[in-house]
Design a protein around this motif. Structure first.
Motif, PDB file in Angstrom:
ATOM      1  N   ARG A  20       9.326  -3.377 -10.827  1.00 26.75           N
ATOM      2  CA  ARG A  20       8.083  -2.702 -10.461  1.00 26.75           C
ATOM      3  C   ARG A  20       7.460  -3.349  -9.222  1.00 26.75           C
ATOM      4  O   ARG A  20       7.040  -2.672  -8.291  1.00 26.75           O
ATOM      5  CB  ARG A  20       7.112  -2.727 -11.639  1.00 26.75           C
ATOM      6  N   ARG A  21       7.436  -4.682  -9.222  1.00 31.66           N
ATOM      7  CA  ARG A  21       6.890  -5.387  -8.062  1.00 31.66           C
ATOM      8  C   ARG A  21       7.783  -5.164  -6.832  1.00 31.66           C
ATOM      9  O   ARG A  21       7.297  -4.972  -5.713  1.00 31.66           O
ATOM     10  CB  ARG A  21       6.760  -6.875  -8.370  1.00 31.66           C
ATOM     11  N   GLY A  22       9.101  -5.231  -7.040  1.00 29.78           N
ATOM     12  CA  GLY A  22      10.017  -5.037  -5.928  1.00 29.78           C
ATOM     13  C   GLY A  22       9.940  -3.652  -5.340  1.00 29.78           C
ATOM     14  O   GLY A  22      10.015  -3.477  -4.106  1.00 29.78           O
ATOM     15  N   LEU A  23       9.777  -2.644  -6.172  1.00 29.87           N
ATOM     16  CA  LEU A  23       9.637  -1.273  -5.672  1.00 29.87           C
ATOM     17  C   LEU A  23       8.368  -1.115  -4.839  1.00 29.87           C
ATOM     18  O   LEU A  23       8.366  -0.424  -3.818  1.00 29.87           O
ATOM     19  CB  LEU A  23       9.633  -0.287  -6.840  1.00 29.87           C
ATOM     20  N   ALA A  24       7.301  -1.764  -5.278  1.00 32.25           N
ATOM     21  CA  ALA A  24       6.060  -1.710  -4.506  1.00 32.25           C
ATOM     22  C   ALA A  24       6.250  -2.376  -3.146  1.00 32.25           C
ATOM     23  O   ALA A  24       5.742  -1.889  -2.124  1.00 32.25           O
ATOM     24  CB  ALA A  24       4.925  -2.383  -5.287  1.00 32.25           C
ATOM     25  N   LEU A  25       6.983  -3.483  -3.111  1.00 30.33           N
ATOM     26  CA  LEU A  25       7.282  -4.125  -1.829  1.00 30.33           C
ATOM     27  C   LEU A  25       8.117  -3.206  -0.937  1.00 30.33           C
ATOM     28  O   LEU A  25       7.852  -3.094   0.270  1.00 30.33           O
ATOM     29  CB  LEU A  25       8.054  -5.426  -2.066  1.00 30.33           C
ATOM     30  N   ALA A  26       9.128  -2.572  -1.530  1.00 30.38           N
ATOM     31  CA  ALA A  26       9.967  -1.656  -0.755  1.00 30.38           C
ATOM     32  C   ALA A  26       9.130  -0.518  -0.180  1.00 30.38           C
ATOM     33  O   ALA A  26       9.313  -0.127   0.984  1.00 30.38           O
ATOM     34  CB  ALA A  26      11.086  -1.108  -1.644  1.00 30.38           C
ATOM     35  N   ARG A  27       8.218  -0.004  -0.967  1.00 29.98           N
ATOM     36  CA  ARG A  27       7.331   1.060  -0.478  1.00 29.98           C
ATOM     37  C   ARG A  27       6.471   0.557   0.681  1.00 29.98           C
ATOM     38  O   ARG A  27       6.364   1.206   1.717  1.00 29.98           O
ATOM     39  CB  ARG A  27       6.441   1.537  -1.621  1.00 29.98           C
ATOM     40  N   ASP A  28       5.883  -0.622   0.516  1.00 30.10           N
ATOM     41  CA  ASP A  28       4.963  -1.129   1.527  1.00 30.10           C
ATOM     42  C   ASP A  28       5.670  -1.552   2.810  1.00 30.10           C
ATOM     43  O   ASP A  28       5.072  -1.517   3.890  1.00 30.10           O
ATOM     44  CB  ASP A  28       4.175  -2.314   0.961  1.00 30.10           C
ATOM     45  N   PHE A  29       6.949  -1.976   2.692  1.00 30.07           N
ATOM     46  CA  PHE A  29       7.720  -2.352   3.875  1.00 30.07           C
ATOM     47  C   PHE A  29       8.602  -1.212   4.366  1.00 30.07           C
ATOM     48  O   PHE A  29       9.372  -1.396   5.312  1.00 30.07           O
ATOM     49  CB  PHE A  29       8.591  -3.577   3.573  1.00 30.07           C
ATOM     50  N   ASP A  30       8.501  -0.048   3.737  1.00 34.54           N
ATOM     51  CA  ASP A  30       9.318   1.111   4.084  1.00 34.54           C
ATOM     52  C   ASP A  30      10.802   0.737   4.062  1.00 34.54           C
ATOM     53  O   ASP A  30      11.571   1.068   4.978  1.00 34.54           O
ATOM     54  CB  ASP A  30       8.927   1.659   5.456  1.00 34.54           C
TER      55      ASP A  30
END
Length: 298
Positions: A20-30
């Motif tokens: 969940r945290r990693g997906l949020a990072l992926a979203r924020d870093f595109d």
């Protein structure tokens, strides 16, 4: 910095929280996001029929399907891959083959066998991979608009390997408009020995602290060069704990409400006697905030 983020999942709550945290990072870093599940080779050897073998794969597929659903909720696409073999080897090799910029792992969890902590796999991956690894504890730290990275800690011992963490800390801080704390911990026990900590000459300790100030100043300068808008706080702290540098970092994390620790996988102590890698290993077991471990320079 993070154009491809890889998550290793096993169906545990801990691994799901990390994803969940990693997906949020992926979203924020595109960044592109990919989740892998490894059917452990030992589990395959225990199967007696094709049906039992198929059940192992079916379980992995169901775990990956849950991750796809989670990604849809977060609003960022994810691809999935089912692998077979030794988990740490497969995770490392797949990360290299796909050019992953970051691996995200839970601190603990259960493997497909349900008998071994994923924490063991996490440490094995840390020891073998050249890819930065974000280790996430099972403690959720969210706010209504997502995960908080307002305060990032970059411990340093002045070594080149510790400095590899600087650009990662700068990248995350720049993306989330965070303050970066640069910390050097003077280990009094290591300096004086376990039975002589109280007898050290104060001048000697002050010299160690001066070395620490030089180390944090150099790291702070590099952070400002890398991300000029990032706010930087520097500190040199003493610890006389038998847990050494890790105890000093843990205390700083708690006292300053740090949201993320970014540190090198290897380094040296103030007296060049202690691998910073052992400090990283202690931290990922004991702190409640995520720890981003950057690889050793070659």
């Amino acid at each position: 910095m993070y154009d491809h983020i890889l998550f290793a999942v096993d169906g545990s709550d801990e691994a799901t929280a990390a994803t969940r945290r990693g997906l949020a990072l992926a979203r924020d870093f595109d960044a592109t996001a990919e989740a892998v599940y490894v059917v452990e080779q030992r589990a395959r050897r225990l199967t007696r029929t094709d049906r039992e073998s198929a059940q192992l794969r079916d379980h992995g597929e169901s775990v990956l399907a849950e991750i796809e659903s989670l990604a849809a909720d977060i609003g960022h696409p994810v691809t999935t891959e089912l692998l077979e073999g030794k988990p740490s080897v497969q995770i490392d090799e797949y990360a290299r083959e796909t050019g992953a910029a970051l691996i995200v792992l839970g601190r603990q969890g259960m493997t497909g066998l349900g008998k071994r902590l994923l924490g063991g796999v996490t440490e094995q991956v840390l020891h073998r991979t050249p890819v930065p690894v974000l280790v996430v504890s099972d403690v959720e730290q969210t706010r209504p608009d997502g995960f908080d990275y307002s305060r990032i800690l970059v411990p340093t011992d002045g070594s080149a390997n510790a400095e590899t963490a600087t650009r990662h800390g700068a990248a995350v801080a720049d993306r989330y408009d965070a303050t970066v704390h640069v910390l050097n911990v003077v280990d009094i026990q290591a300096a004086g020995g376990a039975f002589n900590a109280g007898g050290l000459d104060e001048t000697f300790i002050e010299r160690l602290e001066e070395n620490g100030r030089d180390a944090v100043a150099a790291t702070a300068d590099e952070l400002r060069r890398t991300a000029s808008d990032v706010s930087v706080v520097t500190a040199v702290e003493r610890t006389d704990s038998f847990d050494g540098v890790a105890a000093g970092i843990r205390e700083y994390v708690a006292d300053r409400d740090i949201d993320l620790v970014v540190m090198g996988s290897h380094g040296r102590s103030n007296l060049k006697r202690q691998l910073l890698g052992s400090v990283a290993s202690q931290l990922i077991r004991t702190v409640s905030v995520p720890v981003l471990v950057t690889p050793r320079t070659t």
